[in-house]
Write a protein that holds these residues in place. Structure first.
Motif, PDB file in Angstrom:
ATOM      1  N   SER A 295      51.584  44.381  59.247  1.00 17.51           N
ATOM      2  CA  SER A 295      52.289  45.448  58.534  1.00 17.51           C
ATOM      3  C   SER A 295      53.761  45.090  58.317  1.00 17.51           C
ATOM      4  O   SER A 295      54.408  45.627  57.413  1.00 17.51           O
ATOM      5  CB  SER A 295      52.182  46.767  59.301  1.00 17.51           C
TER       6      SER A 295
ATOM      7  N   LYS B  63      57.600  38.599  46.267  1.00 15.84           N
ATOM      8  CA  LYS B  63      57.295  38.367  44.852  1.00 15.84           C
ATOM      9  C   LYS B  63      58.377  38.964  43.957  1.00 15.84           C
ATOM     10  O   LYS B  63      58.761  38.376  42.951  1.00 15.84           O
ATOM     11  CB  LYS B  63      55.933  38.979  44.514  1.00 15.84           C
ATOM     12  N   ARG B  64      58.854  40.141  44.343  1.00  8.06           N
ATOM     13  CA  ARG B  64      59.892  40.794  43.551  1.00  8.06           C
ATOM     14  C   ARG B  64      61.185  39.979  43.571  1.00  8.06           C
ATOM     15  O   ARG B  64      61.860  39.825  42.552  1.00  8.06           O
ATOM     16  CB  ARG B  64      60.134  42.202  44.091  1.00  8.06           C
TER      17      ARG B  64
ATOM     18  N   TRP C 205      61.397  36.772  43.978  1.00  2.00           N
ATOM     19  CA  TRP C 205      61.169  35.579  43.164  1.00  2.00           C
ATOM     20  C   TRP C 205      61.386  35.884  41.681  1.00  2.00           C
ATOM     21  O   TRP C 205      61.948  35.082  40.941  1.00  2.00           O
ATOM     22  CB  TRP C 205      59.752  35.065  43.397  1.00  2.00           C
ATOM     23  N   THR C 206      60.970  37.084  41.279  1.00  2.00           N
ATOM     24  CA  THR C 206      61.099  37.471  39.876  1.00  2.00           C
ATOM     25  C   THR C 206      62.544  37.784  39.505  1.00  2.00           C
ATOM     26  O   THR C 206      63.029  37.385  38.441  1.00  2.00           O
ATOM     27  CB  THR C 206      60.215  38.699  39.581  1.00  2.00           C
TER      28      THR C 206
ATOM     29  N   ASN D 162      59.349  38.865  58.072  1.00  2.00           N
ATOM     30  CA  ASN D 162      58.227  37.979  57.753  1.00  2.00           C
ATOM     31  C   ASN D 162      58.105  36.854  58.782  1.00  2.00           C
ATOM     32  O   ASN D 162      57.001  36.498  59.196  1.00  2.00           O
ATOM     33  CB  ASN D 162      58.402  37.389  56.353  1.00  2.00           C
TER      34      ASN D 162
ATOM     35  N   ASP E 154      55.927  41.374  54.312  1.00  2.86           N
ATOM     36  CA  ASP E 154      56.168  42.058  53.042  1.00  2.86           C
ATOM     37  C   ASP E 154      56.063  41.057  51.896  1.00  2.86           C
ATOM     38  O   ASP E 154      57.048  40.536  51.393  1.00  2.86           O
ATOM     39  CB  ASP E 154      57.559  42.705  53.061  1.00  2.86           C
ATOM     40  N   LEU E 155      54.836  40.797  51.460  1.00  3.99           N
ATOM     41  CA  LEU E 155      54.604  39.845  50.375  1.00  3.99           C
ATOM     42  C   LEU E 155      55.068  40.404  49.031  1.00  3.99           C
ATOM     43  O   LEU E 155      55.602  39.673  48.195  1.00  3.99           O
ATOM     44  CB  LEU E 155      53.117  39.486  50.312  1.00  3.99           C
ATOM     45  N   ALA E 156      54.894  41.721  48.847  1.00  4.73           N
ATOM     46  CA  ALA E 156      55.279  42.330  47.562  1.00  4.73           C
ATOM     47  C   ALA E 156      56.772  42.169  47.300  1.00  4.73           C
ATOM     48  O   ALA E 156      57.192  41.854  46.181  1.00  4.73           O
ATOM     49  CB  ALA E 156      54.883  43.804  47.555  1.00  4.73           C
ATOM     50  N   SER E 157      57.592  42.374  48.347  1.00  8.60           N
ATOM     51  CA  SER E 157      59.036  42.222  48.169  1.00  8.60           C
ATOM     52  C   SER E 157      59.421  40.776  47.914  1.00  8.60           C
ATOM     53  O   SER E 157      60.357  40.494  47.157  1.00  8.60           O
ATOM     54  CB  SER E 157      59.784  42.757  49.400  1.00  8.60           C
TER      55      SER E 157
END
Length: 563
Positions: A365, A373-374, A376-377, A141, A368-371
């Motif tokens: 590309s 967020k994961r 953080w959760t 990132n 990796d924003l999705a990872s």
């Protein structure tokens, strides 16, 4: 057998079946070359090198990996992250001298290859697991943000000289009035082609299409006459083989940086390699992969190229195009060599704005924003580690950023091992076995027993912590237990400091009228204590194979309630 150990790819090629695989491998190899051509040129720009060096870095490394690698699908090529690391490491040393800069990059690449081979000799393939997923996410990132910031000038038509994130942003903002409109329009056109071709023409390499259309626009409209920047003329011919050299004073810095580059390229390449191997139903040997990466990078350095690693986009192209063996990489290398021999003239029309668009989309590309967020959760500490890595990369540079991240990972690992979680166990209604009373507040301790779990090996750097936590648990217990049962299953290793801690705990418990019992790993304890000359029948009576058997033995002692 010796040949299989030295060059596993060569052994696989000896059993090649042309009648079954050649057509598919040739088609896939040409497809890989079509993707590798524009990407390699763009990554050479990112690394601060002439465009032709991107092609140099894509020929011999493909050949080397085909012979020494253990994956039949992986394509080794330049990579955005390693190119950014090269630029960050060498720019401060070169003093603005392009020739010295190129020489230092090649020396650093050579050191990187040597480092990989040396690591293989010590079987350090486990380093692939050392950079945790959160660190890699944060690193990529950070690299993504740095690449985007570095390409904005190409799209707006002016140069950016400042280093560091804030100074570079300020310079870009100050120079916005200098934006060159034709360059900006060409850059926006390149973005549009990239995005639309991925949707409408997924089988055509988007980056290649952008460079071809951009070059046609420059040639047909004579855009160079209105100051649209283009690539410098690309030197024709195959790369000359020579040993790179650099000033002796720079060698220590280059060698130090090569270790970081080697770690990152091997880790990211191995992730790609393992992913495709898993889909293909075969295994790779990470220590042999170290050799393959080492030889590939040395081949790149000797042929005028720069650092390479497993390339996910080109490997994906090889797989989706039907490539079945290492021959795919050999065909791709031959195709790129043919371009160098006969088709370099059109490259001088490729606009820098189109290259900037290709690199910015590649950087996007990587993000990796999705990872994030994961993370953080699931684990805020892992999220923080990833974020710190990103900030380190964008503020201090790629090399320093990854070193900070690795240092943080080591500190956290040591902390977890030196101060592991301690749990008191008990029964939980509806669940079999024994469970943490901290996790299950409705659980109940076994009357008369304290079941104590120490979640780590018992060794010199946590033995005092074990002793302290054990004494505290006894001191806080109401009423005091009759037996103190240590769940030894997590203790997969106990050194002499651990044995001394157990002896001190036993003396403390005896003074309190409590019996020390160990449950789990009974045979290992007996063998280890005998080896130290500390075995005795009395000691063996305090060892049980499982917690269940320890509890049963307690309940069978006189004066205790039965089962």
């Amino acid at each position: 057998m010796r040949l299989a150990s030295l060059a596993p790819g060569l052994v696989a090629l000896r059993g090649y079946r042309p009648s079954q695989d050649l057509f598919r491998d040739v088609f896939a190899g040409l497809s890989v070359a079509a993707v590798a051509l524009p990407v390699s040129i763009a990554y050479a720009e990112l690394a601060g090198l002439p465009p032709v060096t991107g092609l140099y870095a894509s020929i011999l490394p493909l050949l080397a990996y085909a012979l020494f690698g253990t994956s039949r699908q992986l394509m080794v090529n330049p990579d955005a992250a390693t190119c950014a690391m090269l630029a960050a490491a060498v720019t401060p040393l070169a003093g603005g001298d392009p020739g010295l800069y190129a020489a230092m990059v090649m020396v650093l690449t050579l050191f990187t290859g040597l480092f990989c081979i040396l690591a293989s000799l010590f079987r350090l393939g486990v380093l692939a697991d050392f950079l945790s997923r959160p660190i890699l996410i944060g690193f990529l990132n950070g690299i993504s943000f740095s690449i985007v910031l570095g390409q904005i000038g190409k799209l707006l038509g002016f140069s950016v000289h400042s280093g560091g994130i804030i100074p570079r942003l300020l310079e870009i903002i100050q120079k916005l009035p200098q934006t060159h409109t034709p360059t900006l329009l060409l850059g926006l056109f390149s973005f549009a082609v990239l995005l639309l071709s991925q949707r409408l023409l997924p089988r055509i390499p988007a980056a290649l299409l952008v460079l071809v259309l951009g070059a046609l626009a420059v040639w047909l409209l004579d855009l160079t006459s209105i100051n649209v920047a283009v690539l410098a003329p690309v030197q024709a011919g195959l790369p000359p083989l020579k040993l790179p050299s650099a000033p002796l004073s720079a060698l220590p810095s280059l060698a130090g940086s090569s270790a970081g580059v080697a770690l990152v390229l091997f880790t990211s390449g191995t992730i790609t390699c393992r992913s495709f191997a898993s889909r293909g139903g075969y295994r790779i040997d990470v220590d042999r992969e170290l050799v393959a990466y080492g030889v590939a990078n040395m081949a790149s350095a000797l042929s005028g190229g720069f650092a390479v690693t497993g390339a996910d986009s080109r490997t994906a192209m090889a797989v989706t195009s039907g490539g079945r063996s290492q021959v795919t990489g050999l065909v791709a290398a031959a195709a790129l060599a043919s371009i160098l021999l006969w088709f370099t003239a059109p490259m001088q029309f490729v606009p820098l704005a189109a290259l900037g668009a290709v690199l910015m989309l590649a950087a996007y590309s990587l993000f990796d924003l999705a990872s994030l967020k994961r993370l953080w959760t699931l684990d805020r500490k892992e999220f923080a580690l990833s974020l710190i890595t990103s900030l380190g990369v964008v503020t201090l540079g790629a090399i320093n950023g990854i070193l900070i991240a690795v240092a943080l990972a080591v500190i956290r690992f040591v902390k977890h091992t030196a101060r592991p979680r301690v749990e008191l166990l008990g029964r939980v209604k509806g669940l079999q076995g024994f469970h943490s009373l901290q996790t299950h507040p409705d659980g109940k301790a076994v009357p008369g027993l304290m079941l104590f779990r120490f979640n780590a090996p018992l060794v010199f750097f946590n033995a005092d912590h074990f002793l302290e936590q054990s004494r505290r648990a006894v001191a806080e217990a109401t009423p005091k237990p009759q037996w103190f049962v240590v769940d030894a299953i997590p203790m997969d290793r106990i050194d002499i400091s651990g044995v001394n801690a157990l002896q001190q705990l036993n003396q403390f418990l005896e003074s309190e009228g409590i019996r020390l019992v160990l449950a789990g790993r009974r045979s290992e304890f007996i063998q280890g204590l005998k080896a130290m000359g500390m075995d005795s029948p009395t000691l063996e009576q305090k060892l049980f194979p499982t917690l269940h058997q320890a509890v049963r033995a307690f309940r069978m002692t006189p004066g205790q309630p039965g089962m």
